[in-house]
Structures are given as structure tokens and as C-alpha cells.
Design a protein around this motif. Sequence first.
Motif, PDB file in Angstrom:
ATOM      1  N   ALA A  90      -4.866 -13.195   5.945  1.00  0.00           N
ATOM      2  CA  ALA A  90      -4.540 -11.648   6.103  1.00  0.00           C
ATOM      3  C   ALA A  90      -3.571 -11.707   4.982  1.00  0.00           C
ATOM      4  CB  ALA A  90      -3.610 -11.487   7.350  1.00  0.00           C
ATOM      5  N   VAL A  91      -3.686 -10.625   4.175  1.00  0.00           N
ATOM      6  CA  VAL A  91      -2.984 -10.174   2.821  1.00  0.00           C
ATOM      7  C   VAL A  91      -1.760  -9.482   3.165  1.00  0.00           C
ATOM      8  CG1 VAL A  91      -3.041  -9.133   0.779  1.00  0.00           C
ATOM      9  CG2 VAL A  91      -4.738 -10.652   1.249  1.00  0.00           C
ATOM     10  N   LEU A  92      -0.376  -9.753   2.914  1.00  0.00           N
ATOM     11  CA  LEU A  92       0.716  -8.883   2.887  1.00  0.00           C
ATOM     12  C   LEU A  92       1.415  -9.151   1.687  1.00  0.00           C
ATOM     13  CD1 LEU A  92       2.977  -7.548   4.684  1.00  0.00           C
ATOM     14  CD2 LEU A  92       3.667 -10.065   5.470  1.00  0.00           C
ATOM     15  N   ASP A  93       1.736  -7.793   1.241  1.00  0.00           N
ATOM     16  CA  ASP A  93       2.581  -7.694  -0.166  1.00  0.00           C
ATOM     17  C   ASP A  93       3.857  -8.080   0.267  1.00  0.00           C
ATOM     18  OD1 ASP A  93       0.214  -7.529  -1.605  1.00  0.00           O
ATOM     19  OD2 ASP A  93       0.680  -5.322  -1.954  1.00  0.00           O
ATOM     20  N   ALA A  94       4.617  -8.591  -0.619  1.00  0.00           N
ATOM     21  CA  ALA A  94       5.990  -9.163  -0.527  1.00  0.00           C
ATOM     22  C   ALA A  94       7.003  -7.825  -0.146  1.00  0.00           C
ATOM     23  CB  ALA A  94       6.328  -9.962  -1.754  1.00  0.00           C
ATOM     24  N   ASP A  95       6.657  -6.830  -0.819  1.00  0.00           N
ATOM     25  CA  ASP A  95       7.486  -5.593  -0.444  1.00  0.00           C
ATOM     26  C   ASP A  95       7.280  -4.756   0.578  1.00  0.00           C
ATOM     27  OD1 ASP A  95       5.473  -4.608  -1.959  1.00  0.00           O
ATOM     28  OD2 ASP A  95       6.463  -3.228  -2.942  1.00  0.00           O
ATOM     29  N   ASP A  96       6.191  -5.231   1.580  1.00  0.00           N
ATOM     30  CA  ASP A  96       5.600  -4.375   2.597  1.00  0.00           C
ATOM     31  C   ASP A  96       6.147  -5.241   4.061  1.00  0.00           C
ATOM     32  OD1 ASP A  96       4.454  -2.723   1.039  1.00  0.00           O
ATOM     33  OD2 ASP A  96       2.411  -3.748   1.028  1.00  0.00           O
TER      34      ASP A  96
END
Length: 347
Positions: A90-96
Motif C-alpha cells: 500500500a502506497v502512502l504519501d508522507a503528507d497524507d
Amino acid sequence: MTRSPTVSVIIAAYNVEDVVGRAIESALSQTAPPLEIIVADDGSRDGTVETVRRLAEAHPEIRILSQEPNGGPSRSRNRGLEMARGDWVAVLDADDAWRSDRLRRLLEIAAATGADYVADNLTFFDLAAARETGPAFQADWEYLSLDVEMLLRSEFPSSAAKFPLGMMKPLVRRAFLEEKGLRYDERLRTQEDLLFTAEVMALGGRAVLTPEPLYIYSLPIGALSNRLSPHSHTYGYPSAPVAKAFEEFLERHGPELSPGARTWAEACQRKYSLYASAQEAKVLRHAGRPVAYLGYVGARPALAGMLIRSLLVRAGRRARALAVRLRLASPDKSAQLYRRRSTAAMS
């Protein structure tokens, strides 16, 4: 007893010491906890690594990778993929951030549909205002099967799509990625998600979208504040590599694509070629060469039209920001804001 599927979370991080903790905490608080959280630091110069290490002391499922020099989100995610051990990534952006039941719901949908790729609706978030501003779209269906044509058509505002589907942050079956040898294109620092998703679908992966807004997405430009997010890397990178990536995508998959998918892939290639021309024109303008700039733009009618439309888009963005402020403000504050702007307009 059937084993529950496991998930590896991959967070690409670059100079995000003030927000990466929020992203990690949202992954840790999942009702279906991930097997691991891999933070791939991309040459940060602030306290990002120290922040992650402090969290890792209390949570051994956090794993940190560091790389030098900065190589972009695609390279960081690929390093995370090489390290991942979960059934899903699962991809999670650092500002999300995520809603607490996101992984549980996406895994349930994957099990019900046999999907290789599952994505959800986005809850838009204005980092400058620290406020959610609503879902990307609303729908009454439970989930929707996606294909290349639908994905690429959504890149054009005049299409019937609710929002650009290339913005999605997916849950992907790792066995599918390994079987196909699929990774992010490391040449790209923008639109890497779009090309990655197109490859998944073109290679036969079943992709499903749910309208549940479980992913909290920090907008590059806040819908409420109309300010550029300090952690957005959407703008400023060259578009020529994206145009080249679409050209190569067509070479690889063109004969197998449906006529509609091929048409929209060609449209994307032209679109990003046009963006690349706009960037060349900008270089001339900033270099103080107005004659060369006007000649370059004048010889490209499509470019001239795009530049005019961009001015209108910026004006529309400012108007929408005002509308969001009015909607989210209290009735009294809304009336005061309206009166102030009306008075200013008449003076």
C-alpha cells in the motif's frame, strides 16, 4: 484456519519532518494493522530520519531506508517494494493519512472481487488550513471495475470522469507485481502514479475503485487557503519524460489496447508533449527574451490556447477557494466575509 492477508506500507519521504509522523500514526492505527511500514527516506536534509527513528523505537514494525542522493518518489517506492514482505503493498504519501478502517475495507473488497489493485475515493485536505474540504467525488455504487480507457480519459477535464483517477493511491497484490516485474518508472517525478496504474491494467491486472473516501489526500494547492502545499512535488518537474513514457507505453501495449484506450493514450502523449513545450516557452520568458518567447508560442497555436486556459484556471481556482471558505465558515462569518468583499468591489 485461513491466514489473514498481510500488508506492507510504503512511504516515500523527503524533508517531511513535520507531517511524516501523522502518516505513520494513521498506518499504525489501522483496524487491520499492517505487517510493516517501510519509510524510504530520499536524502532528506531536515529531521525526517530522526522523527521516523523515534517512532521506530516504540514500533518495531517500522523499517527505515535511507538513500543518497535524492532520486525521487519512484526510486524510493521501488526500494520499498524490493524490501516488502506482505501479500499486498500500500502506497502512502508522507503528507497524507488514512482513515482507521482503510486497509480492512480495501482487503474486503479485494477478497470479494478478486482484484489485483484496489483504490478508494480521496478526502481532500488543505495542509495550510489544516482542514478537510470534502471527498473527490460522490457515488452510490459499491465498487467499480476500472480499465485503461477509463483511467486515461479521466486526465481530461472535459471527460465524464469525476476526478483524475491517476491521483489514486492503491493497494496492490505483491505477487502480481513480482510476476509481471512491474515497478515505478524512475525517470518520472510527476505522473508516476498514473503510468504505474496504466501498466497494471495493461498487463491484465484487475483494478477496482470504491467511492468510500478513506485516503486523506493533501492537495498541491489548498481548496480553502489557495496556498501551495510546502510538501507538494507535483509542479516544476519536466513533462518531457512523461510524454516519452506514454510513447513507450503505446509501443509496448498499443496493439493489445482497445481502440478507445489507444485513443486516450495518444491524447495523453500529446498533452504532456504540449506541457513540455510550455516549459520550454517559460524558460525563454524567464530569460528575458520576449521576442523569442512570442515567436515560440505563436508558432504553436495549441500552446497559445493552453496558456490562455491556464490563466482562466487560476482565476477559477481563486474563486473556488473563496466559495470553500464561505461554505466552511459559520453563517455569521460567511456574511461578514461576503460584506467585506462586496464593499471592496464597490469602492
